[in-house]
Design an enzyme around this catalytic site. Structure first.
Site, short mmCIF file in Angstrom:
data_model
loop_
_atom_site.label_atom_id
_atom_site.label_comp_id
_atom_site.label_asym_id
_atom_site.label_seq_id
_atom_site.Cartn_x
_atom_site.Cartn_y
_atom_site.Cartn_z
N ASN A 9 0.95 -1.23 -0.21
CA ASN A 9 -0.04 0.13 -0.03
C ASN A 9 0.91 1.18 0.04
O ASN A 9 1.37 1.42 0.99
CB ASN A 9 -0.96 0.06 1.22
CG ASN A 9 -1.84 1.35 1.34
OD1 ASN A 9 -1.73 2.02 0.28
ND2 ASN A 9 -2.11 1.38 2.34
N LYS A 11 0.03 4.27 -0.43
CA LYS A 11 -0.50 5.48 0.30
C LYS A 11 -0.33 6.63 -0.35
O LYS A 11 -0.31 6.38 -1.91
CB LYS A 11 0.09 5.46 1.93
CG LYS A 11 0.04 4.21 2.43
CD LYS A 11 0.11 4.52 4.18
CE LYS A 11 0.06 3.13 4.95
NZ LYS A 11 0.18 3.15 6.29
N HIS A 94 -9.33 1.52 4.67
CA HIS A 94 -8.06 1.62 5.45
C HIS A 94 -8.09 2.59 6.78
O HIS A 94 -8.93 3.65 6.53
CB HIS A 94 -6.88 2.24 4.51
CG HIS A 94 -5.48 2.15 5.13
ND1 HIS A 94 -5.04 2.89 6.14
CD2 HIS A 94 -4.84 1.23 5.03
CE1 HIS A 94 -3.74 2.62 6.33
NE2 HIS A 94 -3.67 1.45 5.88
N GLU A 96 -6.53 4.94 7.65
CA GLU A 96 -6.29 6.50 7.39
C GLU A 96 -7.51 6.95 6.83
O GLU A 96 -7.72 8.12 7.21
CB GLU A 96 -4.93 6.50 6.70
CG GLU A 96 -3.68 6.19 7.46
CD GLU A 96 -2.73 5.59 6.71
OE1 GLU A 96 -2.81 5.61 5.64
OE2 GLU A 96 -1.64 4.79 7.45
N GLU A 164 -5.39 -4.78 10.25
CA GLU A 164 -4.29 -3.86 10.71
C GLU A 164 -4.44 -3.05 11.83
O GLU A 164 -5.35 -2.29 11.98
CB GLU A 164 -4.18 -2.89 9.48
CG GLU A 164 -4.05 -3.46 8.17
CD GLU A 164 -3.29 -2.43 7.24
OE1 GLU A 164 -2.29 -2.75 6.85
OE2 GLU A 164 -3.86 -1.45 6.96
N GLY A 170 2.87 2.26 10.85
CA GLY A 170 3.92 3.43 10.45
C GLY A 170 4.64 3.49 11.92
O GLY A 170 5.33 4.80 12.00
N SER A 210 3.51 -2.19 10.27
CA SER A 210 5.08 -2.33 10.44
C SER A 210 5.51 -3.78 10.08
O SER A 210 6.33 -4.25 11.01
CB SER A 210 5.39 -1.96 11.88
OG SER A 210 5.17 -0.73 12.09
P1 13P Z 1 3.30 0.37 7.57
O1 13P Z 1 3.59 -1.05 7.20
O2 13P Z 1 3.99 1.45 7.34
O3 13P Z 1 3.19 0.20 9.22
O4 13P Z 1 1.76 0.52 7.08
C1 13P Z 1 0.93 -0.55 7.10
C2 13P Z 1 -0.43 -0.12 6.24
O5 13P Z 1 -0.85 0.96 6.59
C3 13P Z 1 -0.60 -0.83 5.17
O6 13P Z 1 -2.02 -0.55 4.78
#
Ligand code: 13P
Length: 248
Positions: A9, A11, A94, A96, A164, A170, A210
């Site tokens: 992803n 982003k 997601h 976010e 997640e 992150g 992560s």
């Molecule tokens: P990270 O791998 O940067 O923690 O992000 C995970 C994520 O949100 C994948 O959709």
């Protein structure tokens, strides 16, 4: 047997030119990999990414999809627009999007129905925040996200769920493999109870948060974990490839 699926992803990262460079770097690394490999990229990268992945086994995904066919929805991208490019997967719900853009379980469900209607394969994201986890609400939160987000779904063939935990995204903090497996096991049992054991047996559930080269193998060895949704580590060809090739 559930085929493992590793999806990146991206982003809001990578311009179109940067996307092409990253894909070209990635291609040789994943030429022989066993899991299904997907990259979910920003809308503006989709056309060039589609060209760049040609001749490889990398599949293309988007990061969201509108719930309507077309019309006055400024800033949204429809399923037909994605289909025309050749997009196969789409991330829905997601954390976010939930956190910053008002996405709810109801809108997740609307987007999901739209994806399914248009033969896009949805990767539906669920997960608890740190506060919810500390208040022991993880199961309750996941149950609501799944029962409302996947309401009225009868065919799970093309659906992937990504668990997640928000506190692991992150942050460098990963759920331990045992912990992630236990929670994903809970999701599977909920799916079994709601939609039956055949669906529960075949549904692929990813872990995200992560995930990186150093922990991918351990996570992927877990019984209920069928893949990963990778953020930061998907932006570096070698790191993403090393996760995809977790078996060595
Ligand atoms: P990270 O791998 O940067 O923690 O992000 C995970 C994520 O949100 C994948 O959709």
């Amino acid at each position: 047997m559930r085929k493992p699926i590793i999806a990146g992803n991206w982003k809001m990262n990578k311009t179109a030119a940067e996307a092409v460079a990253l894909i070209n770097e990635l291609k040789p690394f994943v030429a022989k990999s066993k899991p299904e490999v997907v990259i979910c990229v920003p809308y503006t990268d989709l056309w060039v990414a589609k060209e760049a992945i040609k001749g490889s086994k990398i599949k293309l995904g988007a990061e969201n999809v509108a719930w309507a066919d077309s019309g006055a929805f400024t800033g949204e991208i429809s399923a037909a627009m994605l289909k025309e490019i050749g997009v196969e997967y789409v991330i829905i719900g997601h954390s976010e999007r939930r956190q910053y853009f008002g996405e709810t379980d109801a809108t997740v469900n609307m987007r999901l129905q739209q994806a399914l209607k248009n033969d896009l394969k949805p990767i539906v994201c669920v997960g608890e925040t740190l506060e919810e986890r500390e208040k022991n609400k993880t199961k309750k939160v996941l149950k609501k996200q799944i029962l409302e987000g996947l309401k009225d779904v009868s065919d799970f063939t093309n659906i992937v769920i990504a668990y997640e935990p928000v506190w692991a995204i992150g942050t460098g903090k990963t759920a331990t493999a045992e912990d992630a497996n236990k929670t994903i096991g809970f999701i599977r049992s909920l799916v079994k109870k709601t939609w039956g054991s055949e669906v529960a047996k075949s549904l692929r559930i990813q872990y995200g948060g992560s995930m990186k080269p150093s922990n991918a193998k351990e996570l992927m060895a877990m019984r209920h974990i069928d893949g990963g949704l990778i953020g930061g580590a998907a932006l570096k060809a070698e790191d993403f490839a090393s996760i995809v090739n977790y078996k060595g």
